[in-house]
Motif scaffolding. Structure first.
Motif, PDB file in Angstrom:
ATOM      1  N   PHE A 139      66.662  11.689 -59.018  1.00 29.98           N
ATOM      2  CA  PHE A 139      67.782  12.449 -59.554  1.00 29.98           C
ATOM      3  C   PHE A 139      67.912  12.073 -61.019  1.00 29.98           C
ATOM      4  CE2 PHE A 139      72.158  13.285 -60.732  1.00 29.98           C
ATOM      5  CZ  PHE A 139      72.366  14.547 -60.199  1.00 29.98           C
ATOM      6  N   PHE A 140      68.298  13.051 -61.835  1.00 35.84           N
ATOM      7  CA  PHE A 140      68.469  12.799 -63.261  1.00 35.84           C
ATOM      8  C   PHE A 140      69.685  13.564 -63.747  1.00 35.84           C
ATOM      9  CE2 PHE A 140      65.580  16.316 -62.573  1.00 35.84           C
ATOM     10  CZ  PHE A 140      66.086  17.318 -63.386  1.00 35.84           C
ATOM     11  N   ALA A 141      70.330  13.057 -64.796  1.00 30.49           N
ATOM     12  CA  ALA A 141      71.526  13.704 -65.348  1.00 30.49           C
ATOM     13  C   ALA A 141      71.640  13.352 -66.818  1.00 30.49           C
ATOM     14  CB  ALA A 141      72.773  13.264 -64.584  1.00 30.49           C
ATOM     15  N   GLY A 142      72.609  13.988 -67.468  1.00 29.71           N
ATOM     16  CA  GLY A 142      72.847  13.695 -68.870  1.00 29.71           C
ATOM     17  C   GLY A 142      71.940  14.434 -69.825  1.00 29.71           C
ATOM     18  N   LEU A 143      71.350  15.572 -69.371  1.00 29.56           N
ATOM     19  CA  LEU A 143      70.485  16.339 -70.256  1.00 29.56           C
ATOM     20  C   LEU A 143      71.315  17.018 -71.345  1.00 29.56           C
ATOM     21  CD1 LEU A 143      68.038  18.054 -67.737  1.00 29.56           C
ATOM     22  CD2 LEU A 143      67.794  15.862 -68.911  1.00 29.56           C
ATOM     23  N   HIS A 144      70.719  17.185 -72.488  1.00 28.12           N
ATOM     24  CA  HIS A 144      71.398  17.812 -73.617  1.00 28.12           C
ATOM     25  C   HIS A 144      70.666  19.093 -74.011  1.00 28.12           C
ATOM     26  CE1 HIS A 144      74.114  14.457 -74.397  1.00 28.12           C
ATOM     27  NE2 HIS A 144      73.085  13.649 -74.169  1.00 28.12           N
ATOM     28  N   ALA A 145      71.446  20.121 -74.405  1.00 28.44           N
ATOM     29  CA  ALA A 145      70.849  21.350 -74.916  1.00 28.44           C
ATOM     30  C   ALA A 145      69.974  20.999 -76.126  1.00 28.44           C
ATOM     31  CB  ALA A 145      71.951  22.322 -75.328  1.00 28.44           C
ATOM     32  N   PRO A 146      68.842  21.695 -76.262  1.00 25.96           N
ATOM     33  CA  PRO A 146      68.469  22.935 -75.565  1.00 25.96           C
ATOM     34  C   PRO A 146      67.632  22.728 -74.306  1.00 25.96           C
ATOM     35  CG  PRO A 146      66.950  22.551 -77.365  1.00 25.96           C
ATOM     36  CD  PRO A 146      67.947  21.426 -77.419  1.00 25.96           C
ATOM     37  N   ARG A 147      67.434  21.466 -73.865  1.00 27.24           N
ATOM     38  CA  ARG A 147      66.537  21.210 -72.744  1.00 27.24           C
ATOM     39  C   ARG A 147      67.343  20.904 -71.488  1.00 27.24           C
ATOM     40  NH1 ARG A 147      62.020  16.964 -74.399  1.00 27.24           N
ATOM     41  NH2 ARG A 147      63.851  15.612 -74.359  1.00 27.24           N
ATOM     42  N   GLY A 148      67.518  21.914 -70.639  1.00 24.79           N
ATOM     43  CA  GLY A 148      68.261  21.725 -69.409  1.00 24.79           C
ATOM     44  C   GLY A 148      67.368  21.710 -68.188  1.00 24.79           C
ATOM     45  N   SER A 149      68.004  21.604 -67.019  1.00 24.57           N
ATOM     46  CA  SER A 149      67.269  21.411 -65.772  1.00 24.57           C
ATOM     47  C   SER A 149      66.916  22.697 -65.050  1.00 24.57           C
ATOM     48  CB  SER A 149      68.096  20.524 -64.836  1.00 24.57           C
ATOM     49  OG  SER A 149      69.373  21.095 -64.597  1.00 24.57           O
ATOM     50  N   MET A 150      67.368  23.855 -65.531  1.00 20.32           N
ATOM     51  CA  MET A 150      67.067  25.102 -64.836  1.00 20.32           C
ATOM     52  C   MET A 150      65.731  25.653 -65.309  1.00 20.32           C
ATOM     53  SD  MET A 150      70.812  26.785 -64.380  1.00 20.32           S
ATOM     54  CE  MET A 150      71.978  25.922 -63.305  1.00 20.32           C
ATOM     55  N   ALA A 151      64.704  24.913 -64.939  1.00 24.17           N
ATOM     56  CA  ALA A 151      63.335  25.216 -65.343  1.00 24.17           C
ATOM     57  C   ALA A 151      62.399  24.597 -64.326  1.00 24.17           C
ATOM     58  CB  ALA A 151      63.063  24.639 -66.739  1.00 24.17           C
ATOM     59  N   GLU A 152      61.142  24.953 -64.426  1.00 20.24           N
ATOM     60  CA  GLU A 152      60.166  24.368 -63.509  1.00 20.24           C
ATOM     61  C   GLU A 152      59.825  22.936 -63.880  1.00 20.24           C
ATOM     62  OE1 GLU A 152      57.673  28.314 -62.089  1.00 20.24           O
ATOM     63  OE2 GLU A 152      57.192  27.438 -64.039  1.00 20.24           O
ATOM     64  N   LEU A 153      59.900  22.625 -65.169  1.00 23.53           N
ATOM     65  CA  LEU A 153      59.584  21.291 -65.666  1.00 23.53           C
ATOM     66  C   LEU A 153      60.639  20.853 -66.671  1.00 23.53           C
ATOM     67  CD1 LEU A 153      55.772  21.810 -66.437  1.00 23.53           C
ATOM     68  CD2 LEU A 153      56.692  20.402 -64.576  1.00 23.53           C
ATOM     69  N   VAL A 154      60.883  19.545 -66.735  1.00 23.09           N
ATOM     70  CA  VAL A 154      61.798  19.011 -67.740  1.00 23.09           C
ATOM     71  C   VAL A 154      61.339  17.608 -68.111  1.00 23.09           C
ATOM     72  CG1 VAL A 154      63.417  18.040 -66.053  1.00 23.09           C
ATOM     73  CG2 VAL A 154      64.228  18.682 -68.320  1.00 23.09           C
ATOM     74  N   ALA A 155      61.505  17.263 -69.374  1.00 18.82           N
ATOM     75  CA  ALA A 155      61.190  15.914 -69.839  1.00 18.82           C
ATOM     76  C   ALA A 155      62.486  15.108 -69.839  1.00 18.82           C
ATOM     77  CB  ALA A 155      60.585  15.952 -71.230  1.00 18.82           C
ATOM     78  N   VAL A 156      62.489  13.974 -69.141  1.00 13.71           N
ATOM     79  CA  VAL A 156      63.704  13.180 -68.947  1.00 13.71           C
ATOM     80  C   VAL A 156      63.457  11.754 -69.446  1.00 13.71           C
ATOM     81  CG1 VAL A 156      65.388  12.331 -67.266  1.00 13.71           C
ATOM     82  CG2 VAL A 156      64.267  14.546 -66.893  1.00 13.71           C
ATOM     83  N   PRO A 157      64.383  11.175 -70.200  1.00 15.67           N
ATOM     84  CA  PRO A 157      64.247   9.759 -70.550  1.00 15.67           C
ATOM     85  C   PRO A 157      64.072   8.905 -69.305  1.00 15.67           C
ATOM     86  CG  PRO A 157      66.002  10.756 -71.840  1.00 15.67           C
ATOM     87  CD  PRO A 157      65.585  11.782 -70.817  1.00 15.67           C
ATOM     88  N   ALA A 158      63.097   8.015 -69.337  1.00 20.55           N
ATOM     89  CA  ALA A 158      62.776   7.220 -68.149  1.00 20.55           C
ATOM     90  C   ALA A 158      63.981   6.443 -67.641  1.00 20.55           C
ATOM     91  CB  ALA A 158      61.635   6.258 -68.477  1.00 20.55           C
ATOM     92  N   GLY A 159      64.864   6.013 -68.547  1.00 24.10           N
ATOM     93  CA  GLY A 159      66.032   5.244 -68.144  1.00 24.10           C
ATOM     94  C   GLY A 159      67.080   6.033 -67.399  1.00 24.10           C
ATOM     95  N   ARG A 160      66.934   7.368 -67.355  1.00 24.74           N
ATOM     96  CA  ARG A 160      67.914   8.206 -66.661  1.00 24.74           C
ATOM     97  C   ARG A 160      67.409   8.710 -65.314  1.00 24.74           C
ATOM     98  NH1 ARG A 160      70.706  11.709 -71.576  1.00 24.74           N
ATOM     99  NH2 ARG A 160      71.365   9.886 -72.796  1.00 24.74           N
ATOM    100  N   LEU A 161      66.288   8.204 -64.872  1.00 24.95           N
ATOM    101  CA  LEU A 161      65.760   8.587 -63.572  1.00 24.95           C
ATOM    102  C   LEU A 161      66.235   7.600 -62.513  1.00 24.95           C
ATOM    103  CD1 LEU A 161      62.032   9.422 -64.444  1.00 24.95           C
ATOM    104  CD2 LEU A 161      63.938  11.029 -64.190  1.00 24.95           C
ATOM    105  N   VAL A 162      66.762   8.130 -61.417  1.00 29.37           N
ATOM    106  CA  VAL A 162      67.197   7.299 -60.302  1.00 29.37           C
ATOM    107  C   VAL A 162      66.429   7.738 -59.067  1.00 29.37           C
ATOM    108  CG1 VAL A 162      69.119   6.680 -58.800  1.00 29.37           C
ATOM    109  CG2 VAL A 162      69.496   6.936 -61.268  1.00 29.37           C
ATOM    110  N   GLU A 163      65.661   6.824 -58.501  1.00 31.51           N
ATOM    111  CA  GLU A 163      64.863   7.162 -57.323  1.00 31.51           C
ATOM    112  C   GLU A 163      65.785   7.369 -56.128  1.00 31.51           C
ATOM    113  OE1 GLU A 163      60.667   5.727 -55.265  1.00 31.51           O
ATOM    114  OE2 GLU A 163      61.418   4.808 -57.111  1.00 31.51           O
ATOM    115  N   LEU A 164      65.494   8.411 -55.340  1.00 37.47           N
ATOM    116  CA  LEU A 164      66.370   8.791 -54.236  1.00 37.47           C
ATOM    117  C   LEU A 164      65.832   8.271 -52.910  1.00 37.47           C
ATOM    118  CD1 LEU A 164      67.093  12.478 -55.267  1.00 37.47           C
ATOM    119  CD2 LEU A 164      68.752  10.603 -55.243  1.00 37.47           C
ATOM    120  N   PRO A 165      66.702   7.684 -52.091  1.00 39.08           N
ATOM    121  CA  PRO A 165      66.290   7.284 -50.744  1.00 39.08           C
ATOM    122  C   PRO A 165      66.288   8.496 -49.825  1.00 39.08           C
ATOM    123  CG  PRO A 165      68.599   6.797 -51.052  1.00 39.08           C
ATOM    124  CD  PRO A 165      68.103   7.351 -52.364  1.00 39.08           C
ATOM    125  N   PRO A 166      65.677   8.393 -48.650  1.00 37.45           N
ATOM    126  CA  PRO A 166      65.769   9.490 -47.688  1.00 37.45           C
ATOM    127  C   PRO A 166      67.191   9.594 -47.156  1.00 37.45           C
ATOM    128  CG  PRO A 166      64.689   7.584 -46.699  1.00 37.45           C
ATOM    129  CD  PRO A 166      64.858   7.266 -48.158  1.00 37.45           C
TER     130      PRO A 166
END
Length: 316
Positions: free
Chosen positions: A75-102
């Protein structure tokens, strides 16, 4: 890649092709699996959010669920325009990635995490709610308000009062754990708030505007011990962007008013909250009504009318 693209603040995003993102230093390429159409996303795409710089074009989307190229579901959050998450791909700062459990599927997480995070930050990180304390949720009938009720109960709140405009949704709030409910449309709303929430420790406020003025006057005017600290946390402004705060309110009662959102919480604090929620939500089993829509139908999804408490999630 395909993405939703905002080229005018006066019309919904359009599904189109845009260049693939090129990750910068310390960024990770993420294949988006689901992205929520939250109120925060709508205001950003309309240029009305307080963080908007008015620049176009932009890809909307504040957060999402995705998979990294090495196979991690995140899961990732805190994206800033112009690069949002409603796309097939997104570049996210590694520090903002949180691995999700099942435990929860991609669409449910994309629908629940944003409203849950707003409630969790307010309750846990801004108000520091303690077991045995009591809570009033103003605006309890929306997704965030409902989750605030559920999370307050999980944190050990002794008493929870839910207030909102929709009487039918308030009954749902009652079933989700509120000990008392107050319709903000009632003629005697001030009296009901004074009776049910006079001595609450924390208020989580999603409404602001005139309802907050009324609630603040009712609650502070009815406290049995005016010196007992009342932590009032402003999160949303569905009823208006401003209030009139009488000076006497701050002198006659021990009330602490603070905000919770981008800016008042650090990026590190946001990531910490997401990490906590990633573990917590499968236990809480959030009650969120979700409609999953293909990304290619973003324009129609943007303008569609959905039932109160329903979240739309776009799936590439």
């Amino acid at each position: 890649m395909h993405a939703a693209l905002v080229t005018s603040f006066d019309r919904p995003p359009q599904y189109t092709e845009v260049p693939d993102p090129e990750p910068g230093p310390d960024e990770v390429l993420v294949h988006v699996l689901a992205a929520g159409l939250h109120p925060r996303v709508r205001s950003g795409a309309a240029g009305t959010h307080y963080t908007s710089d008015g620049a176009l074009p932009l890809v909307p989307g504040f957060d999402g669920v995705g998979r990294t190229e090495d196979g991690r579901r995140v899961f990732f959050a805190g994206l800033h325009a112009p690069r949002g998450s409603m796309a097939e791909l997104v570049a996210v700062p590694a520090g903002r990635l949180v691995e999700l459990p099942p435990g929860l599927d991609d669409v449910t997480i994309a629908a629940a995490m944003n409203p849950a995070m707003s409630a969790w930050l307010a309750l846990r990180h801004r108000a520091d709610l303690q077991p045995g304390e009591s809570v009033l949720v103003l605006g309890a009938t929306g997704n965030a308000g409902r989750l605030a009720v559920q999370l307050a109960r999980h944190l050990g709140a002794r008493r929870i009062v839910g207030a909102g405009r929709d009487a039918t949704s308030l009954e749902v709030v009652h079933r989700l754990g509120a000990d008392a409910i107050v319709p903000l449309t009632a003629d005697d709303v001030a009296e009901r708030l004074a009776r049910e929430a006079a001595d609450v420790d924390v208020v989580v406020d999603y409404v602001w505007g005139a309802p907050t003025e009324q609630a603040l006057a009712a609650v502070t005017g009815a406290r049995s011990d005016p010196a007992h600290l009342l932590r009032w946390v402003h999160v949303g402004a569905t009823a208006g962007p401003t209030i009139t705060l009488p000076a006497a309110t701050l002198r006659k009662t021990n009330v602490q008013v603070s905000g919770s959102g981008q800016g008042s919480v650090s990026p590190e604090g946001m990531v910490g909250a997401i990490t906590e929620l990633a573990t917590l939500l499968p236990q809480v089993r959030p009650a969120v009504d979700v409609v999953a829509v293909p990304l290619r139908e973003v324009a129609a999804a943007w303008e569609a009318r959905t039932a109160s408490g329903t979240r739309v999630v776009l799936v590439p």
